[in-house]
Scaffold this active site. Structure first.
Site, PDB file in Angstrom:
ATOM      1  N   ASP A  15       6.133  -4.783 -21.274  1.00 56.71           N
ATOM      2  CA  ASP A  15       6.314  -6.235 -21.140  1.00 56.71           C
ATOM      3  C   ASP A  15       7.324  -6.608 -22.219  1.00 56.71           C
ATOM      4  O   ASP A  15       7.025  -6.532 -23.420  1.00 56.71           O
ATOM      5  CB  ASP A  15       4.978  -6.939 -21.366  1.00 56.71           C
ATOM      6  CG  ASP A  15       5.098  -8.460 -21.327  1.00 56.71           C
ATOM      7  OD1 ASP A  15       6.232  -8.982 -21.336  1.00 56.71           O
ATOM      8  OD2 ASP A  15       4.046  -9.132 -21.318  1.00 56.71           O
ATOM      9  N   VAL A  16       8.530  -7.020 -21.820  1.00 60.73           N
ATOM     10  CA  VAL A  16       9.600  -7.230 -22.795  1.00 60.73           C
ATOM     11  C   VAL A  16       9.324  -8.405 -23.730  1.00 60.73           C
ATOM     12  O   VAL A  16      10.013  -8.563 -24.748  1.00 60.73           O
ATOM     13  CB  VAL A  16      10.966  -7.440 -22.097  1.00 60.73           C
ATOM     14  CG1 VAL A  16      11.383  -6.191 -21.349  1.00 60.73           C
ATOM     15  CG2 VAL A  16      10.963  -8.670 -21.201  1.00 60.73           C
TER      16      VAL A  16
ATOM     17  N   TYR B  12      17.424 -21.185 -16.524  1.00 62.82           N
ATOM     18  CA  TYR B  12      18.104 -19.902 -16.340  1.00 62.82           C
ATOM     19  C   TYR B  12      19.491 -19.926 -16.970  1.00 62.82           C
ATOM     20  O   TYR B  12      19.881 -18.997 -17.694  1.00 62.82           O
ATOM     21  CB  TYR B  12      18.198 -19.595 -14.851  1.00 62.82           C
ATOM     22  CG  TYR B  12      18.782 -18.240 -14.523  1.00 62.82           C
ATOM     23  CD1 TYR B  12      18.055 -17.082 -14.753  1.00 62.82           C
ATOM     24  CD2 TYR B  12      20.052 -18.121 -13.960  1.00 62.82           C
ATOM     25  CE1 TYR B  12      18.573 -15.836 -14.441  1.00 62.82           C
ATOM     26  CE2 TYR B  12      20.587 -16.889 -13.642  1.00 62.82           C
ATOM     27  CZ  TYR B  12      19.840 -15.749 -13.888  1.00 62.82           C
ATOM     28  OH  TYR B  12      20.367 -14.516 -13.581  1.00 62.82           O
TER      29      TYR B  12
ATOM     30  N   ASN C 122      17.894  -5.466 -18.974  1.00 62.34           N
ATOM     31  CA  ASN C 122      18.081  -5.937 -17.608  1.00 62.34           C
ATOM     32  C   ASN C 122      16.963  -6.857 -17.132  1.00 62.34           C
ATOM     33  O   ASN C 122      17.173  -7.645 -16.212  1.00 62.34           O
ATOM     34  CB  ASN C 122      18.183  -4.727 -16.667  1.00 62.34           C
ATOM     35  CG  ASN C 122      18.158  -5.126 -15.211  1.00 62.34           C
ATOM     36  OD1 ASN C 122      19.059  -5.796 -14.713  1.00 62.34           O
ATOM     37  ND2 ASN C 122      17.101  -4.737 -14.500  1.00 62.34           N
TER      38      ASN C 122
ATOM     39  N   THR D 127      19.708  -8.803  -3.682  1.00 67.40           N
ATOM     40  CA  THR D 127      18.449  -8.247  -4.161  1.00 67.40           C
ATOM     41  C   THR D 127      17.285  -9.117  -3.690  1.00 67.40           C
ATOM     42  O   THR D 127      17.474 -10.227  -3.197  1.00 67.40           O
ATOM     43  CB  THR D 127      18.408  -8.207  -5.706  1.00 67.40           C
ATOM     44  OG1 THR D 127      18.485  -9.558  -6.201  1.00 67.40           O
ATOM     45  CG2 THR D 127      19.549  -7.376  -6.272  1.00 67.40           C
TER      46      THR D 127
ATOM     47  N   LYS E  35      20.714 -17.537 -20.055  1.00 67.78           N
ATOM     48  CA  LYS E  35      21.799 -16.575 -19.909  1.00 67.78           C
ATOM     49  C   LYS E  35      22.975 -16.911 -20.819  1.00 67.78           C
ATOM     50  O   LYS E  35      23.705 -16.024 -21.265  1.00 67.78           O
ATOM     51  CB  LYS E  35      22.234 -16.495 -18.444  1.00 67.78           C
ATOM     52  CG  LYS E  35      21.181 -15.866 -17.535  1.00 67.78           C
ATOM     53  CD  LYS E  35      20.760 -14.485 -18.014  1.00 67.78           C
ATOM     54  CE  LYS E  35      19.796 -13.799 -17.056  1.00 67.78           C
ATOM     55  NZ  LYS E  35      19.435 -12.438 -17.508  1.00 67.78           N
TER      56      LYS E  35
ATOM     57  N   ASP F 185       9.224  -1.148 -17.086  1.00 65.87           N
ATOM     58  CA  ASP F 185       8.930  -2.399 -16.398  1.00 65.87           C
ATOM     59  C   ASP F 185       7.469  -2.705 -16.659  1.00 65.87           C
ATOM     60  O   ASP F 185       6.797  -1.977 -17.413  1.00 65.87           O
ATOM     61  CB  ASP F 185       9.240  -2.311 -14.906  1.00 65.87           C
ATOM     62  CG  ASP F 185       9.733  -3.639 -14.328  1.00 65.87           C
ATOM     63  OD1 ASP F 185       9.055  -4.660 -14.585  1.00 65.87           O
ATOM     64  OD2 ASP F 185      10.763  -3.675 -13.645  1.00 65.87           O
TER      65      ASP F 185
END
Length: 261
Positions: free
Chosen positions: A57-58, A154, A84, A191, A158, A38
């Site tokens: 950092d993706v 978003y 994820n 979450t 996705k 993460d």
């Protein structure tokens, strides 16, 4: 059926979030060695237990290269990659700026692209060593299957993850790579990220309060509730295992019946 991951090495992004922490725990319980990643500066208290930790950092191509080198140096293999990490910026489409659009795409789409590309040499190396091959699991959403108000960026991101998954499944098979690629599509999950989304709905005046948004979400899911992170993680653990050896280019929908209506 025993879902065993004994001997496997797994890399999980976005590991400090609710779903990420649950994924790491599920993979560890299955017997895998887990490398949790993460952002730098993630508090130690949010880092998954019983997992190795690496800052990542993706959206950073060089950072991905460094993480893969580290995994190779420590373990010499990578059997499971779970993409994820993700973000949802809730706003009216007319208020979406190019900066917020690009931020969503950078994390949700570029992060998956960069991760799979960086990990591919190790996945190709490890795939033939497992009966079910190496496994890439990328988190999409029911928002990658159908539209949702105030979530244009978003949904677009996705949807891109969904089709990238299918394209790579076909391509990797054509090239003879022993790598399975699948996407997971949760509905509402209990979450902190969802807490933030519902609070934003209330600020936008779409609902009277965050509590009202929760009530609407529960009623939208035929099971009458949102999912627990552990339920999403259980599906990912299955996809990562040899028991899912015939699942490739698939959409695992874990939405409590949300898309069944």
């Amino acid at each position: 059926m025993t879902v065993s991951l004994d001997g496997a090495v797994a890399l999980v992004t976005g590991a400090a979030g609710g779903i990420g922490t649950a994924i790491c725990a599920a993979l560890r319980e299955g017997g895998a060695t887990v490398v949790a990643t993460d952002l730098a500066g993630t508090p130690a208290g949010r880092r998954p237990a019983d997992a190795e930790w690496l800052d990542l950092d993706v959206t950073d191509e060089a950072a991905w290269a460094g993480v893969v080198r580290e995994v190779d140096g420590r373990h010499g293999r990578l059997d499971i990659l779970v993409n994820n990490a993700g973000v949802s910026i809730v706003e009216r489409f007319e208020d979406v700026t190019l900066a917020s659009w690009r931020k969503t795409m950078s994390i949700n789409v570029d992060g998956v692209f960069l991760g799979i590309r960086a990990a591919l040499p190790l996945l190709k190396k490890s795939g033939p060593l497992r009966r079910g091959g190496a496994s890439v699991v990328s988190l999409s959403s029911v928002a990658g299957l159908a539209g949702a108000e105030f979530n244009a960026a978003y949904c677009a991101s996705k949807g891109a993850v969904r089709l990238l998954t299918k394209a790579l499944a076909v391509e990797f098979s054509a090239l003879g790579y022993a790598i399975r690629v699948n996407s997971v599509h949760p509905g509402g999950v209990d979450t902190n990220m969802v807490d933030s989304i519902f609070a934003t709905y209330a600020r936008l005046g779409v609902v009277e309060s965050a509590e009202a948004a929760y009530d609407l979400s529960r009623r939208a899911h035929p099971l009458g509730r949102m999912a627990r992170p552990e339920e999403i993680a259980a599906g990912i653990r299955f996809l990562a295992s040899d028991e899912a050896s015939n699942m490739h280019g698939s959409e695992m929908v874990l939405d409590g019946g949300f898309t069944a209506r």
